[in-house]
Scaffold this motif. Sequence first.
Motif, PDB file in Angstrom:
ATOM      1  N   ASN A  67       0.640  -1.126  -0.126  1.00 36.05           N
ATOM      2  CA  ASN A  67      -0.017  -0.168   0.194  1.00 36.05           C
ATOM      3  C   ASN A  67       0.909   1.393   0.139  1.00 36.05           C
ATOM      4  OD1 ASN A  67      -2.166  -1.423  -0.178  1.00 36.05           O
ATOM      5  ND2 ASN A  67      -2.677  -1.481   2.182  1.00 36.05           N
ATOM      6  N   ARG A  68       1.735   1.383   0.737  1.00 34.88           N
ATOM      7  CA  ARG A  68       2.817   2.255   0.901  1.00 34.88           C
ATOM      8  C   ARG A  68       3.547   2.591  -0.550  1.00 34.88           C
ATOM      9  NH1 ARG A  68       4.901   3.863   6.455  1.00 34.88           N
ATOM     10  NH2 ARG A  68       3.382   2.872   7.779  1.00 34.88           N
ATOM     11  N   VAL A  69       4.178   1.746  -0.980  1.00 35.47           N
ATOM     12  CA  VAL A  69       4.604   1.732  -2.452  1.00 35.47           C
ATOM     13  C   VAL A  69       3.687   2.224  -3.517  1.00 35.47           C
ATOM     14  CG1 VAL A  69       5.733   0.579  -4.380  1.00 35.47           C
ATOM     15  CG2 VAL A  69       6.451   0.063  -1.687  1.00 35.47           C
ATOM     16  N   ARG A  70       2.249   1.648  -3.744  1.00 33.75           N
ATOM     17  CA  ARG A  70       1.279   2.135  -4.382  1.00 33.75           C
ATOM     18  C   ARG A  70       1.095   3.741  -4.191  1.00 33.75           C
ATOM     19  NH1 ARG A  70      -2.168  -1.590  -3.074  1.00 33.75           N
ATOM     20  NH2 ARG A  70      -1.540  -2.929  -4.627  1.00 33.75           N
ATOM     21  N   ASP A  71       1.011   3.968  -2.949  1.00 33.66           N
ATOM     22  CA  ASP A  71       0.755   5.512  -2.679  1.00 33.66           C
ATOM     23  C   ASP A  71       1.849   6.325  -3.406  1.00 33.66           C
ATOM     24  OD1 ASP A  71      -1.519   5.004  -1.479  1.00 33.66           O
ATOM     25  OD2 ASP A  71      -1.083   4.987   0.536  1.00 33.66           O
ATOM     26  N   TYR A  72       3.229   5.796  -2.974  1.00 30.51           N
ATOM     27  CA  TYR A  72       4.229   6.393  -3.488  1.00 30.51           C
ATOM     28  C   TYR A  72       4.360   6.610  -4.981  1.00 30.51           C
ATOM     29  CZ  TYR A  72       9.118   7.707  -4.635  1.00 30.51           C
ATOM     30  OH  TYR A  72      10.230   8.161  -5.612  1.00 30.51           O
ATOM     31  N   LEU A  73       4.011   5.858  -5.827  1.00 36.44           N
ATOM     32  CA  LEU A  73       3.785   5.514  -6.828  1.00 36.44           C
ATOM     33  C   LEU A  73       2.653   6.664  -7.755  1.00 36.44           C
ATOM     34  CD1 LEU A  73       4.140   1.663  -7.719  1.00 36.44           C
ATOM     35  CD2 LEU A  73       5.846   3.558  -8.189  1.00 36.44           C
ATOM     36  N   LYS A  74       1.785   6.679  -7.091  1.00 37.18           N
ATOM     37  CA  LYS A  74       0.689   7.622  -7.256  1.00 37.18           C
ATOM     38  C   LYS A  74       1.026   9.237  -7.212  1.00 37.18           C
ATOM     39  CE  LYS A  74      -3.318   4.550  -6.567  1.00 37.18           C
ATOM     40  NZ  LYS A  74      -4.492   4.372  -5.501  1.00 37.18           N
ATOM     41  N   SER A  75       2.058   9.257  -6.194  1.00 41.21           N
ATOM     42  CA  SER A  75       2.431  10.440  -5.917  1.00 41.21           C
ATOM     43  C   SER A  75       3.360  11.057  -6.939  1.00 41.21           C
ATOM     44  CB  SER A  75       3.022  10.773  -4.412  1.00 41.21           C
ATOM     45  OG  SER A  75       4.003  10.074  -4.341  1.00 41.21           O
ATOM     46  N   GLU A  76       4.113  10.205  -7.531  1.00 39.20           N
ATOM     47  CA  GLU A  76       5.127  10.502  -8.421  1.00 39.20           C
ATOM     48  C   GLU A  76       4.707  10.722  -9.935  1.00 39.20           C
ATOM     49  OE1 GLU A  76       8.611  11.184  -7.826  1.00 39.20           O
ATOM     50  OE2 GLU A  76       7.690  11.120  -5.900  1.00 39.20           O
TER      51      GLU A  76
END
Length: 66
Positions: A56-65
């Motif tokens: 979930n954290r990696v998915r959120d990071y990818l969305k923010s980039e």
Amino acid sequence: MTVGVALKCRDSVVLACDSQATSGNYKDHATKLEQLDNYHGLVMAGAGNTCQDIANRVRDYLKSER
């Protein structure tokens, strides 16, 4: 023991892994492969709740980039 594999192909990468979760003598089905977006995937091993939190954290990071 989790078994995961990544196969590099001409235009893609194929990810695969087993789906057995084990705790002592208890065995069950577990999702260890997570699609994060159209270009990223994650093969996970370890405590299920920790793996899902990381996904979930990696998915959120990818969305923010984007």
